[in-house]
Design a protein around this motif. Structure first.
Motif, mmCIF file in Angstrom:
data_model
loop_
_atom_site.group_PDB
_atom_site.id
_atom_site.type_symbol
_atom_site.label_atom_id
_atom_site.label_comp_id
_atom_site.label_asym_id
_atom_site.label_seq_id
_atom_site.Cartn_x
_atom_site.Cartn_y
_atom_site.Cartn_z
ATOM 1 N N THR A 26 9.472 -34.411 50.436
ATOM 2 C CA THR A 26 8.667 -34.619 51.639
ATOM 3 C C THR A 26 7.433 -33.725 51.565
ATOM 4 O OG1 THR A 26 9.954 -32.942 52.805
ATOM 5 C CG2 THR A 26 10.616 -35.241 53.128
ATOM 6 N N ARG A 73 5.850 -38.164 57.605
ATOM 7 C CA ARG A 73 6.309 -39.468 57.091
ATOM 8 C C ARG A 73 5.981 -39.652 55.614
ATOM 9 N NH1 ARG A 73 3.941 -44.204 60.148
ATOM 10 N NH2 ARG A 73 5.312 -45.329 58.738
ATOM 11 N N GLU A 96 10.395 -43.632 58.865
ATOM 12 C CA GLU A 96 10.793 -42.619 59.842
ATOM 13 C C GLU A 96 10.096 -41.301 59.531
ATOM 14 O OE1 GLU A 96 15.055 -42.188 59.895
ATOM 15 O OE2 GLU A 96 15.328 -44.361 59.709
ATOM 16 N N GLU A 97 9.960 -40.454 60.522
ATOM 17 C CA GLU A 97 9.352 -39.134 60.342
ATOM 18 C C GLU A 97 10.397 -38.144 59.827
ATOM 19 O OE1 GLU A 97 7.240 -37.965 63.886
ATOM 20 O OE2 GLU A 97 5.629 -39.386 63.469
#
Length: 182
Positions: free
Chosen positions: A16, A20, A88-89
Motif C-alpha cells: 500500500t 486506495r 476499498e481504502e
C-alpha cells in the motif's frame, strides 16, 4: 502494508502507498499481448498461509508508465512498476509507507529491506523478508519524458518477490519509505 498480489497469470507482492493505492511491478500484471489492457487483479494485505485478515480487494484501475511484456531489458526494468487503484481504502486500514526517490549516494549501503511472496520457499503462501539488503548501483533511463531507475543488486529474489517493496527507515521518522520495487 505488504501483501500478495494475484492475477490470472500468477502471484506477486505489493505494498500500500496511499488510502486506495498499491504499488507492484508492471511485469506482475496480466497484460494483453499488445499491452493496452489487463485482466483482473487483487491484493491481500498480510496474506499468510491462505489467511487473508483484511480480505482480498480488487483493483479497479491500473496506473502505469510502460506495460512490461516478456523479458525485461534495463529500459523496461526502469519503468517496471504499476500503481493499482483498489475498490476499498485498504491503506487507511493497514497503513502505508511513504516514499523517497533513490539517491546514488546510498549505493553499497546494506540498509534496505525487501518483502515478497516467493514461490520457491512456501509456494507463495508466506511472505519472506530480507534485511540489510544492499543496492550496489543505479542507472537512469528515459522514456517519453519520464526518468526511471534501474537499481542493481545481488539480493536473493526469486519469482513471487516481484512487486514487493524495497524500503528503508530513517531515524527521524516512524515508518519506512519505499525507494523501489522488486
Amino acid at each position: 502494508t505488504t501483501g500478495r498480489v494475484r492475477t490470472a497469470g500468477g502471484t506477486c507482492a505489493g505494498c500500500t502507498i496511499g488510502p486506495r493505492l498499491v504499488l507492484t511491478a508492471s511485469h506482475c500484471i496480466n497484460w494483453s499481448t499488445d499491452g493496452t489492457s489487463a485482466g483482473w487483479i487483487t491484493f491481500s494485505p498480510g496474506f499468510y498461509d491462505g489467511d487473508q485478515p483484511w480480505g482480498e480487494i480488487a483493483a479497479t484501475q491500473i496506473i502505469y508508465w510502460n506495460p512490461a511484456l516478456g523479458l525485461l531489458s534495463d529500459q523496461e526494468t526502469a519503468f517496471d512498476y504499476a500503481v493499482l487503484v483498489m475498490e476499498e481504502e485498504i491503506g487507511n486500514v493497514v497503513g502505508y509507507p511513504g516514499y523517497r526517490t533513490y539517491n546514488d549516494d546510498w549505493n553499497g549501503g546494506a540498509f534496505w529491506q525487501i518483502i515478497g511472496y516467493p514461490g520457491d520457499l512456501s509456494g507463495a503462501q508466506r511472505p519472506s523478508f530480507q534485511g540489510d539488503a544492499p543496492i550496489s548501483s543505479v542507472q537512469d533511463r528515459s522514456l517519453n519524458g519520464q526518468t526511471g531507475f534501474v537499481m542493481g543488486h545481488f539480493n536473493d529474489i526469486t519469482p513471487g518477490n516481484s512487486g514487493g517493496p524495497c524500503w528503508g527507515w530513517w531515524a527521524d521518522e516512524p515508518w519506512p519509505r519505499v525507494v523501489g520495487v522488486a
